[in-house]
Design a protein around this motif. Structure first.
Motif, short mmCIF file in Angstrom:
data_model
loop_
_atom_site.label_atom_id
_atom_site.label_comp_id
_atom_site.label_asym_id
_atom_site.label_seq_id
_atom_site.Cartn_x
_atom_site.Cartn_y
_atom_site.Cartn_z
N ARG A 25 -38.98 -15.05 43.98
CA ARG A 25 -40.05 -14.98 44.97
C ARG A 25 -39.48 -14.72 46.36
O ARG A 25 -40.03 -13.93 47.14
CB ARG A 25 -40.86 -16.27 44.96
N GLU A 26 -38.38 -15.37 46.66
CA GLU A 26 -37.75 -15.17 47.97
C GLU A 26 -37.22 -13.75 48.10
O GLU A 26 -37.36 -13.11 49.14
CB GLU A 26 -36.61 -16.19 48.12
N LEU A 27 -36.62 -13.24 47.02
CA LEU A 27 -36.10 -11.88 47.02
C LEU A 27 -37.22 -10.86 47.17
O LEU A 27 -37.07 -9.85 47.87
CB LEU A 27 -35.33 -11.63 45.71
N ASN A 28 -38.36 -11.14 46.57
CA ASN A 28 -39.51 -10.23 46.65
C ASN A 28 -40.02 -10.10 48.08
O ASN A 28 -40.51 -9.05 48.49
CB ASN A 28 -40.62 -10.74 45.74
N GLU A 29 -39.89 -11.19 48.85
CA GLU A 29 -40.33 -11.16 50.24
C GLU A 29 -39.33 -10.46 51.15
O GLU A 29 -39.70 -9.87 52.17
CB GLU A 29 -40.55 -12.60 50.75
N GLU A 30 -38.05 -10.48 50.76
CA GLU A 30 -37.00 -9.94 51.62
C GLU A 30 -36.74 -8.46 51.37
O GLU A 30 -36.15 -7.79 52.22
CB GLU A 30 -35.70 -10.72 51.40
N THR A 31 -37.14 -7.95 50.21
CA THR A 31 -36.88 -6.54 49.90
C THR A 31 -38.19 -5.77 49.81
O THR A 31 -39.28 -6.35 49.79
CB THR A 31 -36.14 -6.41 48.56
N GLN A 32 -38.07 -4.45 49.72
CA GLN A 32 -39.25 -3.61 49.60
C GLN A 32 -39.64 -3.37 48.14
O GLN A 32 -40.68 -2.78 47.86
CB GLN A 32 -38.98 -2.26 50.27
N ASP A 33 -38.79 -3.86 47.21
CA ASP A 33 -39.10 -3.68 45.79
C ASP A 33 -40.23 -4.62 45.37
O ASP A 33 -40.29 -5.78 45.81
CB ASP A 33 -37.86 -3.97 44.95
N ASP A 34 -41.10 -4.13 44.53
CA ASP A 34 -42.21 -4.94 44.02
C ASP A 34 -41.77 -5.64 42.73
O ASP A 34 -41.57 -4.99 41.70
CB ASP A 34 -43.42 -4.07 43.75
N LEU A 35 -41.58 -6.95 42.81
CA LEU A 35 -41.13 -7.73 41.66
C LEU A 35 -42.26 -8.56 41.06
O LEU A 35 -42.01 -9.52 40.34
CB LEU A 35 -39.97 -8.65 42.07
N SER A 36 -43.48 -8.19 41.37
CA SER A 36 -44.62 -9.01 40.94
C SER A 36 -44.71 -9.14 39.43
O SER A 36 -45.05 -10.21 38.90
CB SER A 36 -45.93 -8.44 41.50
N ASN A 37 -44.42 -8.06 38.69
CA ASN A 37 -44.49 -8.14 37.23
C ASN A 37 -43.44 -9.10 36.68
O ASN A 37 -43.72 -9.91 35.77
CB ASN A 37 -44.30 -6.75 36.61
N GLU A 38 -42.22 -9.00 37.23
CA GLU A 38 -41.15 -9.90 36.78
C GLU A 38 -41.46 -11.36 37.14
O GLU A 38 -41.22 -12.27 36.35
CB GLU A 38 -39.81 -9.48 37.42
N ILE A 39 -42.04 -11.55 38.33
CA ILE A 39 -42.39 -12.91 38.76
C ILE A 39 -43.48 -13.49 37.86
O ILE A 39 -43.40 -14.65 37.44
CB ILE A 39 -42.87 -12.90 40.23
N GLU A 40 -44.46 -12.68 37.52
CA GLU A 40 -45.54 -13.15 36.66
C GLU A 40 -45.03 -13.53 35.28
O GLU A 40 -45.43 -14.55 34.71
CB GLU A 40 -46.62 -12.05 36.54
N ALA A 41 -44.11 -12.72 34.75
CA ALA A 41 -43.54 -13.02 33.43
C ALA A 41 -42.73 -14.31 33.47
O ALA A 41 -42.79 -15.13 32.53
CB ALA A 41 -42.66 -11.85 32.98
N LEU A 42 -41.98 -14.50 34.56
CA LEU A 42 -41.17 -15.71 34.68
C LEU A 42 -42.07 -16.94 34.88
O LEU A 42 -41.77 -18.02 34.36
CB LEU A 42 -40.20 -15.57 35.85
N GLU A 43 -43.17 -16.78 35.60
CA GLU A 43 -44.12 -17.88 35.77
C GLU A 43 -44.69 -18.33 34.43
O GLU A 43 -44.85 -19.53 34.17
CB GLU A 43 -45.25 -17.46 36.71
N GLU A 44 -44.96 -17.36 33.57
CA GLU A 44 -45.48 -17.69 32.24
C GLU A 44 -44.43 -18.44 31.42
O GLU A 44 -44.76 -19.39 30.70
CB GLU A 44 -45.91 -16.41 31.51
N ARG A 45 -43.17 -18.01 31.53
CA ARG A 45 -42.08 -18.70 30.82
C ARG A 45 -41.94 -20.14 31.30
O ARG A 45 -41.77 -21.06 30.51
CB ARG A 45 -40.76 -17.96 31.02
N VAL A 46 -42.03 -20.32 32.62
CA VAL A 46 -41.93 -21.66 33.20
C VAL A 46 -43.05 -22.56 32.69
O VAL A 46 -42.82 -23.71 32.29
CB VAL A 46 -41.95 -21.60 34.75
N GLU A 47 -44.26 -22.02 32.67
CA GLU A 47 -45.41 -22.83 32.24
C GLU A 47 -45.31 -23.17 30.75
O GLU A 47 -45.61 -24.30 30.35
CB GLU A 47 -46.70 -22.06 32.51
N ARG A 48 -44.86 -22.21 29.94
CA ARG A 48 -44.71 -22.48 28.51
C ARG A 48 -43.65 -23.55 28.27
O ARG A 48 -43.84 -24.46 27.46
CB ARG A 48 -44.34 -21.19 27.76
N LEU A 49 -42.53 -23.44 28.99
CA LEU A 49 -41.45 -24.42 28.82
C LEU A 49 -41.89 -25.80 29.31
O LEU A 49 -41.60 -26.82 28.66
CB LEU A 49 -40.20 -23.96 29.58
N ARG A 50 -42.59 -25.85 30.44
CA ARG A 50 -43.07 -27.12 30.99
C ARG A 50 -44.00 -27.81 29.98
O ARG A 50 -43.86 -29.01 29.70
CB ARG A 50 -43.80 -26.89 32.30
#
Length: 335
Positions: A25-50
């Motif tokens: 998330r921090e990297l997404n704010e600092e760069t011009q690359d759109d990492l929203s898809n990767e962030i969303e996928a990782l959020e789903e992994r976090v929620e499943r693991l939790r």
């Protein structure tokens, strides 16, 4: 990032993934690359693991969560659930015991679908830091603590006010002075007096409920228990030490003791499991207070219509029904 000082072993994989998510998330704010898809996928992994971790906890892991240093204690619940709390001190026989706090307060039931009412609320208080823990004796009462609790409960009955008890103790204080002043007698006397107290008693196990330290103020018309609390005749470590002469088998002991809320509802000791946020009460204290407040309000509403005679009759039936057993038919002698 989680505080490593309070990180439980089984939480480490989740925290590592949460840290990666924060970095992305921090990297997404600092760069011009759109990492929203990767962030969303990782959020789903976090929620499943939790969900996977906290919905499949072992009994020992629940014990660890119940002991978390940031878990809400009795005074936190009193502050959240009541107004105008007036603490009362002393047993009028020996002295003050700071490991048990209690007094009159206005339970704000209107916030939980009920009505406001004056209650006598009391419970164990552990302390947050070394100084407080020493002051509160880690929430382990001496005899004067139980006698103070008895005095407050009898006062509640005298003025026709219900009693709310919050259990959270590693046990009664095991010091020599406690034995000298009658620790076992004080606990036994409380059991006797609570069994015949002519006012509703609602007990909530909010953390640890160990041995006579908890049972000494644990007789109630309704026994509620937070999802990740534990309640048992002995702590897993002490059980392990007695049976195996070592603390190394504490997980086996916890499994055999069946000390969690689901275990105790199965055998009729606990009437209702109060839900906690995923991860434990310390993750979202406000949500925990709402759950506890709603459960206490509903219990008080159920007990309100009962006159003293019926209240005592049903309390006696409740505890008489514990510990079911079967009798074998006598054997017929053979010739």
């Amino acid at each position: 990032m989680a505080d490593d000082e309070y990180l439980l072993d089984f939480e480490k994989p989740l925290v590592e993934l949460e840290d990666k998510l924060a970095e992305m998330r921090e990297l997404n704010e600092e760069t011009q690359d759109d990492l929203s898809n990767e962030i969303e996928a990782l959020e789903e992994r976090v929620e499943r693991l939790r969900t996977s971790i906290y919905r499949n906890l072992t009994r020992w892991q629940r014990v660890q969560i119940a002991r978390h240093p940031r878990r809400p204690y009795t005074l936190d619940h009193i502050e959240a659930l009541t107004e105008d709390f007036t603490e009362l001190h002393g047993d009028r026989k020996y002295g003050e015991d700071r490991s048990i706090v209690g007094g009159l307060a206005r339970f704000t039931g209107s916030r939980f679908g009920s009505r406001d009412r004056t209650v006598m609320i009391l419970g164990h208080q552990k302390g947050r830091n070394t100084k407080e823990r020493k002051y509160r004796r880690f929430g382990m009462p001496n005899p004067e603590g139980y006698r103070k609790a008895e005095r407050l409960m009898k006062m509640a009955a005298k003025f026709d006010k219900p009693v709310v008890v919050l259990l959270d103790t590693p046990g009664a204080y095991p010091g020599m002075e406690a034995e000298e002043r009658g620790q076992a007698e004080a606990i036994a006397h409380n059991l006797f007096e609570m069994a015949r107290l002519k006012t509703p008693i609602v007990v909530v196990v909010i953390g640890e409920g160990a041995s006579g330290g908890a049972l000494g103020v644990g007789v109630g018309d309704r026994i509620l228990m937070l999802e990740n609390a534990w309640y048992s005749v002995i702590a897993p470590e002490s059980c392990s030490q007695i049976l195996w002469r070592s603390w190394e088998h504490k997980e086996d002991a916890a499994r055999s003791l069946k000390l969690t809320a689901p275990d105790l509802t199965d055998v009729g000791i606990v009437d209702e499991i109060v839900s906690e946020p995923i991860g434990g009460a310390h993750r979202d204290p406000e949500a925990t207070f709402r759950s506890v407040g709603t459960a206490v309000a509903e219990a008080l509403e159920e007990l309100d219509p009962l006159d003293p005679r019926r209240l005592l009759d049903e309390r006696l039936k409740k505890f008489d029904a514990l510990g079911p057993y079967e009798s074998a038919e006598p054997m017929t002698p053979t010739a």
